[in-house]
Write an enzyme that holds these catalytic residues in place. Structure first.
Site, mmCIF file in Angstrom:
data_model
loop_
_atom_site.group_PDB
_atom_site.id
_atom_site.type_symbol
_atom_site.label_atom_id
_atom_site.label_comp_id
_atom_site.label_asym_id
_atom_site.label_seq_id
_atom_site.Cartn_x
_atom_site.Cartn_y
_atom_site.Cartn_z
ATOM 1 C CE LYS A 179 -3.375 2.391 2.530
ATOM 2 N NZ LYS A 179 -4.356 2.637 3.833
ATOM 3 C CD GLU A 185 9.654 -5.856 6.874
ATOM 4 O OE1 GLU A 185 9.246 -4.642 6.531
ATOM 5 O OE2 GLU A 185 9.309 -6.145 8.155
ATOM 6 N N GLY A 240 -4.671 -1.549 4.867
ATOM 7 C CA GLY A 240 -3.905 -2.742 4.333
ATOM 8 C C GLY A 240 -4.175 -4.165 4.553
ATOM 9 N NE ARG A 241 -6.062 -3.661 10.806
ATOM 10 C CZ ARG A 241 -5.441 -2.357 10.816
ATOM 11 N NH1 ARG A 241 -4.355 -2.339 10.278
ATOM 12 N NH2 ARG A 241 -6.023 -1.536 11.555
ATOM 13 C CD GLU A 326 -1.296 -4.027 11.473
ATOM 14 O OE1 GLU A 326 -0.405 -4.282 11.600
ATOM 15 O OE2 GLU A 326 -2.227 -3.918 10.150
ATOM 16 C CG HIS A 356 -3.300 -34.683 18.246
ATOM 17 N ND1 HIS A 356 -3.414 -35.816 18.921
ATOM 18 C CD2 HIS A 356 -4.237 -34.562 17.136
ATOM 19 C CE1 HIS A 356 -4.757 -36.479 18.509
ATOM 20 N NE2 HIS A 356 -5.130 -35.527 17.592
ATOM 21 C CE LYS A 468 6.107 -0.644 10.090
ATOM 22 N NZ LYS A 468 5.406 0.121 9.325
HETATM 23 O O1 F6P Z 1 3.523 -2.588 9.517
HETATM 24 C C1 F6P Z 1 2.280 -2.846 9.726
HETATM 25 C C2 F6P Z 1 1.746 -2.492 8.311
HETATM 26 O O2 F6P Z 1 1.647 -1.368 8.207
HETATM 27 C C3 F6P Z 1 0.260 -3.345 8.099
HETATM 28 O O3 F6P Z 1 -0.780 -2.594 8.397
HETATM 29 C C4 F6P Z 1 0.498 -3.442 6.684
HETATM 30 O O4 F6P Z 1 -0.483 -4.468 6.243
HETATM 31 C C5 F6P Z 1 1.886 -3.898 6.278
HETATM 32 O O5 F6P Z 1 2.531 -3.186 7.084
HETATM 33 C C6 F6P Z 1 2.293 -3.747 4.970
HETATM 34 O O6 F6P Z 1 2.065 -2.656 4.640
HETATM 35 P P1 F6P Z 1 2.451 -2.147 3.047
HETATM 36 O O7 F6P Z 1 1.265 -2.588 2.304
HETATM 37 O O8 F6P Z 1 2.376 -0.443 3.188
HETATM 38 O O9 F6P Z 1 3.782 -2.510 2.526
#
Ligand code: F6P
Length: 503
Positions: A179, A185, A240-241, A326, A356, A468
């Site tokens: 987003k 990452e 995002g979620r 979240e 289990h 972060k």
């Molecule tokens: O760090 C949390 C977050 O902002 C989530 O809310 C989101 O889903 C994820 O990182 C990834 O964010 P993006 O889609 O901006 O890379």
């Protein structure tokens, strides 16, 4: 877009037991919640007093319910197959949403000879599509293009290395999903994959052809080097979620066909219509939210478990963890005041495996942990053994719920089960794209109701930022390799830890 009229929401007639509710053919049985009729009445009264009905209306109407970020939470528009206007600041968002649908459909028809898709994204840009790809792969007879779908989320190169060992560089497509398009990452993994394409002899033109982006930050995707017509936008009014319904769900369309993606949206849309229109007393997301509130009030519960008795849904609890924790894992309300309740810890995995593992604690541990048991009526394979195994799977699920609810008294405390452990039973008629969409939307809407009941803004996530920020000076110190001492950014304990790594 096709509609799914045959799946219209319905509620059982008045003669149905009070504990049974259905929407979009998804059945919820709350019998083991142990909530009396009078208590339910009180719970619905609480929902009215906390203006849940108004909140639902405001959410669908695009009001700025995400107060801290001053924007709406309009993910429901992404699955609004009826295309009825959804106004944002007086402008209908549906033409832009439909345009992306058309582009996704066109892309599905274009891809030939693709062996591998590397979907790069994390959190909300990963869980939804990963869950859908995994779940639908289990659907007997589903039409699939059979591409290898690789999900690359972790900055740990173990995941990257495993994927790069398997993918064929010349026939790989890379979809970078973020987003913000600033998530470390994701951008670092994307750079590593581009470097791998180059190292494997792909030309500039081939790399441009291979790269796609899904983002709300189109300029950043362009700056990364992605061609404009390979960028699929979504918007800041989608959390995002909550974004799997946008082009974030592209892998579903690419692997299982655009029709399957439409069905996924249709299931969610049908659940939205139910959520929007059903009375509180018949409203599945509301009933599930109120049952949880009741258990918080009664037992002070701190955790709850989602146990799908379906291997296909093994990723569901991980998706749900982000959605619930979240969204609602917060200590202050919309006005910055301390809250009485917020999200419990969510965990789970597929049954019967889970039995289990941690079911000992669910039965005899000190804490009461409510459970959502989720089952699929039909077996998920066509093997000769499927019916018998499925019967055993269901019997296990039903038995666990009964044992947890009723317990067992014996003279030996070690063999005594306290009982009174509440659970829901959710039954999906079968698992396909439609019912998967309905299931996810049910839980998304439940999270929204819980936020309304707890007076929490479910649509921001400020708590993820501090770590972060702190990681940056720590990374510099690790890179530098020299001994460090505590300063404004790094405390004494962390400085000592950095020195352990640097020694
Ligand atoms: O760090 C949390 C977050 O902002 C989530 O809310 C989101 O889903 C994820 O990182 C990834 O964010 P993006 O889609 O901006 O890379």
């Amino acid at each position: 877009m096709s509609s799914s009229a045959n799946h219209a929401s319905k509620n059982l007639s008045n003669s149905a037991p009070a504990n049974i509710h259905t929407a979009v053919d998804v059945l919820l049985d709350t019998a083991y919640q142990n909530i009396s009729a009078a208590q339910w009445q009180d719970l619905f009264a609480i929902a009215r007093q906390t203006h849940v009905e108004e909140f639902i209306a405001d959410m669908f109407a695009g009001k700025h319910i995400n107060l801290s970020e001053d924007r709406p939470a309009l993910h429901s528009a992404l699955r609004n197959l009826s295309k009825s206007p959804v106004l944002l600041n007086g402008q209908d968002v549906m033409p832009a949403v439909s345009e992306v649908w058309h582009r996704i459909e066109a892309l599905c028809n274009k891809w030939v000879g693709v062996t591998d898709v590397i979907h790069i994204g994390i959190g909300g840009s990963d869980f939804g599509p990963r869950l859908a790809i995994e779940a639908l792969a289990h659907v007997p007879g589903i039409e699939s293009r059979g591409m290898r779908m690789h999900f690359l989320a972790n900055i740990d190169t173990a995941e990257l290395a495993r994927i790069l060992e398997r993918a064929q560089p010349n026939s790989t497509r890379v979809v970078i999903v973020s987003k913000s398009f600033t998530t470390l990452e994701t951008t670092m993994n994307a750079k590593a994959v581009v470097a791998w394409l180059k190292a494997n002899g792909c030309t500039k033109g081939q790399i441009e052809k291979a790269l796609f982006a899904v983002t709300a930050n189109v300029p950043a995707a362009k700056a990364f080097g992605i061609e404009e017509d390979h960028i699929y936008p979504f918007w800041d009014w989608v959390g995002g979620r909550y974004s799997v319904w946008s082009a974030v769900g592209l892998p579903i369309a690419l692997q299982y066909g655009f029709k399957a993606f439409e069905e996924f949206l249709a299931g969610a849309h049908a659940m939205d219509l139910h959520f929007k229109k059903a009375s509180l007393e018949q409203n599945l997301p509301v009933i599930m939210a109120l049952a949880l509130l009741h258990q918080q009030e009664t037992f002070g519960i701190k955790s709850y478990a989602a146990i799908p008795y379906a291997d296909a849904l093994d990723w569901f609890p991980k998706w749900l963890q982000q959605l619930d924790m979240e969204s609602n894992g917060k200590s202050v309300d919309r006005n910055g005041k301390p809250v009485k309740h917020s999200s419990p810890v969510v965990f789970g995995s597929s049954g019967s495996n889970a039995q289990h593992s941690y079911f000992q604690l669910l039965h005899q541990g000190k804490e009461v942990i409510p459970i959502d048991f989720i089952v699929i009526r039909e077996p998920m394979s066509k093997l000769a053994e499927a019916k018998e195994h499925h019967r055993i799977l269901l019997s296990n699920c039903l038995a666990q719920a009964q044992a947890l609810a009723n317990g067992k008294k014996t003279d030996n405390p070690n063999n005594t089960y306290p009982g009174k452990r509440p659970s829901n039973l959710l039954i999906l008629p079968r698992l396909n794209a439609f019912y998967l969409g309905a299931l996810l939307a049910l839980y998304e809407n439940r999270a929204a109701v819980l936020g309304a009941l707890w007076n929490i803004n479910s649509f921001d996530q400020p708590g993820v930022e501090l770590g972060k920020v702190l990681a940056k000076p720590i990374e510099s110190a690790l890179k530098n390799g020299a001994p460090v001492s505590a300063d404004a950014n790094i405390d004494a304990i962390t400085a000592a830890r950095i020195n352990l790594f640097n020694s």
